[in-house]
Design a protein around this motif. Structure first.
Motif, PDB file in Angstrom:
ATOM      1  N   GLY A   1       8.530  11.613  -3.066  1.00 50.37           N
ATOM      2  CA  GLY A   1       7.448  10.633  -3.035  1.00 50.37           C
ATOM      3  C   GLY A   1       7.805   9.379  -3.811  1.00 50.37           C
ATOM      4  O   GLY A   1       7.598   8.256  -3.344  1.00 50.37           O
ATOM      5  N   SER A   2       8.351   9.564  -5.023  1.00 54.42           N
ATOM      6  CA  SER A   2       8.774   8.412  -5.824  1.00 54.42           C
ATOM      7  C   SER A   2       9.869   7.621  -5.123  1.00 54.42           C
ATOM      8  O   SER A   2       9.895   6.387  -5.169  1.00 54.42           O
ATOM      9  CB  SER A   2       9.267   8.879  -7.199  1.00 54.42           C
ATOM     10  OG  SER A   2       8.207   9.383  -7.984  1.00 54.42           O
ATOM     11  N   ALA A   3      10.785   8.333  -4.465  1.00 53.61           N
ATOM     12  CA  ALA A   3      11.876   7.658  -3.754  1.00 53.61           C
ATOM     13  C   ALA A   3      11.338   6.816  -2.603  1.00 53.61           C
ATOM     14  O   ALA A   3      11.796   5.689  -2.368  1.00 53.61           O
ATOM     15  CB  ALA A   3      12.875   8.686  -3.236  1.00 53.61           C
ATOM     16  N   ARG A   4      10.365   7.347  -1.892  1.00 50.67           N
ATOM     17  CA  ARG A   4       9.769   6.587  -0.786  1.00 50.67           C
ATOM     18  C   ARG A   4       9.058   5.330  -1.287  1.00 50.67           C
ATOM     19  O   ARG A   4       9.156   4.265  -0.675  1.00 50.67           O
ATOM     20  CB  ARG A   4       8.770   7.464  -0.023  1.00 50.67           C
ATOM     21  CG  ARG A   4       9.395   8.467   0.917  1.00 50.67           C
ATOM     22  CD  ARG A   4       8.361   8.935   1.918  1.00 50.67           C
ATOM     23  NE  ARG A   4       8.895   9.927   2.830  1.00 50.67           N
ATOM     24  CZ  ARG A   4       8.285  10.286   3.957  1.00 50.67           C
ATOM     25  NH1 ARG A   4       7.125   9.724   4.286  1.00 50.67           N
ATOM     26  NH2 ARG A   4       8.810  11.197   4.733  1.00 50.67           N
ATOM     27  N   ILE A   5       8.330   5.488  -2.374  1.00 49.87           N
ATOM     28  CA  ILE A   5       7.633   4.329  -2.953  1.00 49.87           C
ATOM     29  C   ILE A   5       8.639   3.253  -3.351  1.00 49.87           C
ATOM     30  O   ILE A   5       8.442   2.065  -3.089  1.00 49.87           O
ATOM     31  CB  ILE A   5       6.790   4.768  -4.158  1.00 49.87           C
ATOM     32  CG1 ILE A   5       5.623   5.649  -3.699  1.00 49.87           C
ATOM     33  CG2 ILE A   5       6.272   3.549  -4.934  1.00 49.87           C
ATOM     34  CD1 ILE A   5       4.924   6.373  -4.827  1.00 49.87           C
ATOM     35  N   ALA A   6       9.730   3.673  -3.991  1.00 46.29           N
ATOM     36  CA  ALA A   6      10.749   2.713  -4.418  1.00 46.29           C
ATOM     37  C   ALA A   6      11.379   1.998  -3.227  1.00 46.29           C
ATOM     38  O   ALA A   6      11.620   0.780  -3.279  1.00 46.29           O
ATOM     39  CB  ALA A   6      11.825   3.429  -5.236  1.00 46.29           C
ATOM     40  N   ARG A   7      11.643   2.722  -2.144  1.00 38.67           N
ATOM     41  CA  ARG A   7      12.220   2.087  -0.962  1.00 38.67           C
ATOM     42  C   ARG A   7      11.256   1.059  -0.366  1.00 38.67           C
ATOM     43  O   ARG A   7      11.667  -0.034   0.046  1.00 38.67           O
ATOM     44  CB  ARG A   7      12.587   3.146   0.085  1.00 38.67           C
ATOM     45  CG  ARG A   7      13.802   3.981  -0.292  1.00 38.67           C
ATOM     46  CD  ARG A   7      14.356   4.730   0.899  1.00 38.67           C
ATOM     47  NE  ARG A   7      13.464   5.783   1.368  1.00 38.67           N
ATOM     48  CZ  ARG A   7      13.476   7.032   0.935  1.00 38.67           C
ATOM     49  NH1 ARG A   7      14.332   7.409  -0.004  1.00 38.67           N
ATOM     50  NH2 ARG A   7      12.650   7.928   1.441  1.00 38.67           N
ATOM     51  N   GLN A   8       9.978   1.404  -0.342  1.00 39.40           N
ATOM     52  CA  GLN A   8       8.975   0.467   0.169  1.00 39.40           C
ATOM     53  C   GLN A   8       8.933  -0.799  -0.678  1.00 39.40           C
ATOM     54  O   GLN A   8       8.907  -1.922  -0.151  1.00 39.40           O
ATOM     55  CB  GLN A   8       7.602   1.144   0.179  1.00 39.40           C
ATOM     56  CG  GLN A   8       6.460   0.242   0.635  1.00 39.40           C
ATOM     57  CD  GLN A   8       5.093   0.813   0.294  1.00 39.40           C
ATOM     58  OE1 GLN A   8       4.922   1.465  -0.733  1.00 39.40           O
ATOM     59  NE2 GLN A   8       4.118   0.575   1.156  1.00 39.40           N
ATOM     60  N   ILE A   9       8.934  -0.625  -1.990  1.00 35.49           N
ATOM     61  CA  ILE A   9       8.877  -1.766  -2.901  1.00 35.49           C
ATOM     62  C   ILE A   9      10.144  -2.603  -2.793  1.00 35.49           C
ATOM     63  O   ILE A   9      10.088  -3.843  -2.777  1.00 35.49           O
ATOM     64  CB  ILE A   9       8.643  -1.280  -4.341  1.00 35.49           C
ATOM     65  CG1 ILE A   9       7.217  -0.730  -4.477  1.00 35.49           C
ATOM     66  CG2 ILE A   9       8.885  -2.409  -5.351  1.00 35.49           C
ATOM     67  CD1 ILE A   9       6.947  -0.037  -5.799  1.00 35.49           C
ATOM     68  N   ALA A  10      11.292  -1.948  -2.718  1.00 42.86           N
ATOM     69  CA  ALA A  10      12.555  -2.677  -2.601  1.00 42.86           C
ATOM     70  C   ALA A  10      12.572  -3.543  -1.341  1.00 42.86           C
ATOM     71  O   ALA A  10      13.013  -4.704  -1.372  1.00 42.86           O
ATOM     72  CB  ALA A  10      13.729  -1.702  -2.591  1.00 42.86           C
TER      73      ALA A  10
ATOM     74  N   ASP B   1       0.856  -1.185   0.000  1.00 45.42           N
ATOM     75  CA  ASP B   1       0.000   0.000   0.000  1.00 45.42           C
ATOM     76  C   ASP B   1       0.890   1.232   0.000  1.00 45.42           C
ATOM     77  O   ASP B   1       1.545   1.530   0.998  1.00 45.42           O
ATOM     78  CB  ASP B   1      -0.899  -0.026   1.236  1.00 45.42           C
ATOM     79  CG  ASP B   1      -1.874   1.148   1.288  1.00 45.42           C
ATOM     80  OD1 ASP B   1      -1.762   2.056   0.434  1.00 45.42           O
ATOM     81  OD2 ASP B   1      -2.736   1.151   2.179  1.00 45.42           O
ATOM     82  N   MET B   2       0.933   1.944  -1.130  1.00 44.86           N
ATOM     83  CA  MET B   2       1.789   3.128  -1.214  1.00 44.86           C
ATOM     84  C   MET B   2       1.382   4.204  -0.216  1.00 44.86           C
ATOM     85  O   MET B   2       2.181   5.069   0.150  1.00 44.86           O
ATOM     86  CB  MET B   2       1.778   3.684  -2.636  1.00 44.86           C
ATOM     87  CG  MET B   2       2.464   2.777  -3.652  1.00 44.86           C
ATOM     88  SD  MET B   2       2.658   3.525  -5.293  1.00 44.86           S
ATOM     89  CE  MET B   2       0.995   3.327  -5.977  1.00 44.86           C
ATOM     90  N   GLY B   3       0.121   4.146   0.253  1.00 42.86           N
ATOM     91  CA  GLY B   3      -0.326   5.096   1.265  1.00 42.86           C
ATOM     92  C   GLY B   3       0.413   4.964   2.582  1.00 42.86           C
ATOM     93  O   GLY B   3       0.426   5.890   3.390  1.00 42.86           O
ATOM     94  N   ASP B   4       1.053   3.812   2.803  1.00 45.89           N
ATOM     95  CA  ASP B   4       1.831   3.621   4.035  1.00 45.89           C
ATOM     96  C   ASP B   4       3.059   4.519   4.074  1.00 45.89           C
ATOM     97  O   ASP B   4       3.553   4.847   5.163  1.00 45.89           O
ATOM     98  CB  ASP B   4       2.279   2.160   4.158  1.00 45.89           C
ATOM     99  CG  ASP B   4       1.115   1.213   4.431  1.00 45.89           C
ATOM    100  OD1 ASP B   4       0.046   1.694   4.849  1.00 45.89           O
ATOM    101  OD2 ASP B   4       1.296  -0.002   4.218  1.00 45.89           O
ATOM    102  N   VAL B   5       3.560   4.891   2.898  1.00 47.07           N
ATOM    103  CA  VAL B   5       4.779   5.721   2.859  1.00 47.07           C
ATOM    104  C   VAL B   5       4.536   7.092   2.221  1.00 47.07           C
ATOM    105  O   VAL B   5       5.400   7.964   2.273  1.00 47.07           O
ATOM    106  CB  VAL B   5       5.920   4.997   2.107  1.00 47.07           C
ATOM    107  CG1 VAL B   5       6.355   3.752   2.874  1.00 47.07           C
ATOM    108  CG2 VAL B   5       5.523   4.640   0.682  1.00 47.07           C
ATOM    109  N   VAL B   6       3.373   7.276   1.614  1.00 45.35           N
ATOM    110  CA  VAL B   6       3.030   8.569   1.008  1.00 45.35           C
ATOM    111  C   VAL B   6       1.679   9.024   1.573  1.00 45.35           C
ATOM    112  O   VAL B   6       0.646   8.945   0.905  1.00 45.35           O
ATOM    113  CB  VAL B   6       2.969   8.475  -0.538  1.00 45.35           C
ATOM    114  CG1 VAL B   6       2.704   9.844  -1.153  1.00 45.35           C
ATOM    115  CG2 VAL B   6       4.272   7.922  -1.092  1.00 45.35           C
TER     116      VAL B   6
END
Length: 224
Positions: free
Chosen positions: A203-212, A179-184
């Protein structure tokens, strides 16, 4: 007319840098949330490549939809992934099918077309199933709530789509749901672009870190 031209220009610029490097074990697909900040070398895919230390393909494109309601080819997320079979596909989709602001004449009907209440049928499960049959694992990145739609009826529709896609993922160990809402969170304006819909560079960087992090947990061998 000016607005349409602006959208076309954004789409053409964002298309630069799309592609799948030879041997890439990870490909990002989907709509503008994934493609945003590509011109600044700061899209989700570019950040993932740096975080995981390997080439990452990127076939995402602004205005893309799951059902092809916004166009054919790369504007159809199902077609984006139709010939892919990497180890992992990271993807999102559905927002442009529902339309900005959930302004379609039959928003709930569109949601049902995208994915059934139990998460087992519809355009999204068919698209994901095609990837699974070809041997790919799938990480489904659910949308965050943007400041423009927080607390609206549209926000509630997206919450329901999230619940349905999470059920889809729960039925298959080869699908990971994040859930991207967890980090954005919508309360942090610095994580959003000026339009208050798309992610900022951070925002994109946070999403990428979450996915990684999710990929490392699901498949430790991916980064070896």
């Amino acid at each position: 007319m000016r607005l349409a031209f602006a959208f076309l220009l954004i789409g053409l610029v964002a298309a630069c840098g799309r592609g799948v490097p030879e041997g890439a074990r990870l490909v990002v697909a989907g709509d503008s949330v994934m493609a945003w900040n590509r011109t600044q070398d700061a899209s989700v895919a570019r950040n993932l490549s740096r975080l995981l230390g390997q080439p990452v393909g990127d076939v995402s494109l602004p205005f893309a939809s799951v059902t092809g309601s916004t166009g054919r080819g790369a504007l159809n997320i199902t077609e984006q992934v139709s010939d892919l079979s990497p180890r992992w596909v990271v993807m999102n989709g559905g927002a442009n099918d529902l339309r900005v602001g959930c302004s379609g004449p039959d928003t709930r009907g569109t949601l049902d077309t995208l994915i059934s209440e139990d998460g087992r049928s519809g355009a999204i499960p068919r698209m994901v199933s095609g990837l699974r049959v070809r041997g790919s694992n799938v990480l489904w990145a659910d949308y965050y709530t943007s400041p423009r739609f927080a607390g609206t009826t549209c926000g509630r529709i997206y919450d329901e789509m999230a619940a349905r896609t999470e059920r889809m993922a729960a039925a298959d160990p080869g699908i990971v749901f994040v859930d991207m809402g967890d980090v954005v969170p919508f309360s942090n304006g610095a994580l959003f672009a000026r339009d208050q819909i798309h992610p900022s560079v951070e925002g994109s960087a946070r999403i990428a870190r979450q996915i990684a992090e999710a990929l490392r947990a699901a498949d430790p061998a991916l980064t070896r």
